[in-house]
Design a protein around this motif. Sequence first.
Motif, PDB file in Angstrom:
ATOM      1  N   ASN A 274      10.843  -0.253   1.672  1.00 57.34           N
ATOM      2  CA  ASN A 274      10.380  -1.617   1.871  1.00 57.34           C
ATOM      3  C   ASN A 274       9.120  -1.821   1.032  1.00 57.34           C
ATOM      4  O   ASN A 274       8.221  -0.982   1.048  1.00 57.34           O
ATOM      5  N   VAL A 275       9.069  -2.919   0.313  1.00 53.13           N
ATOM      6  CA  VAL A 275       7.925  -3.215  -0.535  1.00 53.13           C
ATOM      7  C   VAL A 275       7.244  -4.464   0.000  1.00 53.13           C
ATOM      8  O   VAL A 275       7.873  -5.504   0.164  1.00 53.13           O
ATOM      9  N   ASN A 276       5.949  -4.338   0.267  1.00 56.67           N
ATOM     10  CA  ASN A 276       5.152  -5.483   0.719  1.00 56.67           C
ATOM     11  C   ASN A 276       4.411  -6.041  -0.481  1.00 56.67           C
ATOM     12  O   ASN A 276       3.501  -5.416  -1.008  1.00 56.67           O
ATOM     13  N   GLU A 277       4.792  -7.235  -0.920  1.00 57.99           N
ATOM     14  CA  GLU A 277       4.173  -7.825  -2.107  1.00 57.99           C
ATOM     15  C   GLU A 277       2.751  -8.318  -1.842  1.00 57.99           C
ATOM     16  O   GLU A 277       1.939  -8.360  -2.738  1.00 57.99           O
ATOM     17  N   GLY A 278       2.436  -8.681  -0.637  1.00 58.45           N
ATOM     18  CA  GLY A 278       1.119  -9.230  -0.338  1.00 58.45           C
ATOM     19  C   GLY A 278       0.083  -8.195   0.036  1.00 58.45           C
ATOM     20  O   GLY A 278      -1.057  -8.525   0.300  1.00 58.45           O
TER      21      GLY A 278
END
Length: 52
Positions: free
Chosen positions: A13-17
């Motif tokens: 999972n990648v959190n962009e913020g």
Amino acid sequence: MPIEIKELHIKINVNEGSKPSPSPSAPKSKSEDPVAECVEQVMKIMERKKER
């Protein structure tokens, strides 16, 4: 009887913020080298599997 793995699925999972992590080229101390830790853990797992 050995087990052969033909496929490996990895999900992340990648959190962009989120904030960017500190630069990986400057570890906090020489004893906290993440690559060396990973290699050591993989070698331990391989040794445990050989014992079986």
